[in-house]
Design an enzyme around this catalytic site. Sequence first.
Site, short mmCIF file in Angstrom:
data_model
loop_
_atom_site.label_atom_id
_atom_site.label_comp_id
_atom_site.label_asym_id
_atom_site.label_seq_id
_atom_site.Cartn_x
_atom_site.Cartn_y
_atom_site.Cartn_z
N PHE A 473 0.82 -1.22 0.00
CA PHE A 473 0.00 0.00 0.00
C PHE A 473 0.86 1.27 0.00
CE2 PHE A 473 -2.53 -3.35 2.04
CZ PHE A 473 -3.66 -3.36 1.23
N HIS A 474 1.88 1.28 -0.88
CA HIS A 474 2.77 2.44 -0.96
C HIS A 474 2.86 3.00 -2.38
CE1 HIS A 474 5.08 0.60 2.73
NE2 HIS A 474 3.93 1.17 3.08
N PRO A 475 1.75 3.27 -3.06
CA PRO A 475 1.85 3.85 -4.40
C PRO A 475 2.47 5.24 -4.36
CG PRO A 475 -0.42 3.94 -3.63
CD PRO A 475 0.34 3.12 -2.63
#
Length: 561
Positions: A473-475
Amino acid sequence: MAANEYDYIIVGAGSAGNVLASRLAEDADVTVLLLEAGGPDYRFDFRTQMPAALAYPLQGRRYNWAYETDPEPHMNNRRMECGRGKGLGGSSLINGMCYIRGNALDYDGWAAHAGLENWTYLDCLPYFRKAETRDIGANAYHGGDGPVHVTTSKPGNNPLFAAMVEAGVQAGFPRTDDLNGYQQEGFGPMDRTVTANGRRASTARGYLDRAKARPNLTIVTHAVTDRVLFSGKRAVGVSYLHHGNVLNAQARREVLVCSGAIASPQLLQRSGVGRSTWLRELDVPLVHDLPGVGENLQDHLEMYIQYECKEPVSLYPALQWWNQPAIGLEWMLNGTGIGASNQFEAGGFIRTRDDDPWPNIQYHFLPVAINYNGSNAIRMHGFQAHVGSMRSPSRGRVKLTSRDPNAHPGILFNYMADPLDWREFRDGIRITREIMRQPALDRYRGRELNPGAELTTDEQLDSFVRMRAETAFHPSCSCKMGYDDMAVVDNEGRVHGMQGLRVVDASIMPRITTGNLNAPTIMLAEKIADRIRGREALARVDTPYFVANGVASRKRESATV
């Protein structure tokens, strides 16, 4: 000034937008409008406020945009989860609360690009400190009076944390007492964005709580921004949807897009700023041809290496519904107990090869065997390591699919597209198995549950990664900062070729940082806020930091392999 006219309009009340709203509103002579598509951060909703409940917001849509990727070609064509926060706080309202700043060499790497020389680690460190209140006090690396409350690991927590750190050291890797201090590399305790009374320290709690009573700050929730409005090449306002009505707001100075690495490029494209060929496909009127908008998309991919726990010390009992009321009551009344921790209290960063200049693998240790989003819990006492590579060379894109502001964009991370990705994930599995075999874990370690000890060949490990690896969850990086042909913004977040328009969020990172992204996003917003306000940047410091310079990544003679 007209009722719908403001000096600054901020689109997105997330990790960056709330920083800008709070800091800009410190100047009493300006007016600020903060638009958020989601709702309030309800303080009595345990799903977002209790650290141990971090999986719950990802399971619904009240606080989560719940994006999905296009079929990922190197991941068995899976459509993969891409959760993003919705509501005041943005993704800081639903993230894992791990406070990790990244490695000093991440920022020195940014600053090596022409025009970004003021983004070195020593330029950024004062802004990390400005944003932070660390529970054990300030020092050369940490702040003591910032809006974001950071909690350190305390004695008496789950014994598996200390055992897993000790196992990493026994495997020959360094020990570090502060993953955000002098030396990120190594295994040690993990700081968390949790308040002193055990509540999530989102940017809504940290920044907006300080600012929301100011008369010059207007906050509107449930406001879906349709597009930025332009006069020629100047941003002059926004059009947004609010309770079924289409409203316009005018910006006297600037429009600040802070919608995150998925929605910021989507909004720019929908507004006519982006690759002209993409916009023509949807008949979007072109305002400015800027081909980098939506390109260079990056993320962290991770896998769960899971083991049975021989002693009944894991958090497995806390997953049973009949134990949860007591956990919730202790947290609600006292702010203590299992509910007051995100349970990511230890981790580490390692180099898998001696020639890696800084860590390329991150570990989060968790004293239970379960997916990040709360699914697929193993029905026994267990523990796991979340293991993932940090700087994949693979690049993806965010592409507009519709002019409808409620439609999701096309998202393709292009995970595992480079041979280096496969090497690093194989190395990660094999090194993790070495760590788990160390004496510190002998009393706890049972059988390997996932991937399973029978999977040993490159082909078998690759198959496991294709089937089981998930997003961390690190775009990021989809509106990158720089001055090359694919850059979208300059070193102060100003969109190239435009006036009165900035992007300020994780999308402007030129390259993803080593670790979780909440702290770096807050930092860059603090830094750019000073420039927007016309203030001098905080002075560069000369605080020392570790650089490997070819030092061996581990002491192999000490390891049990």
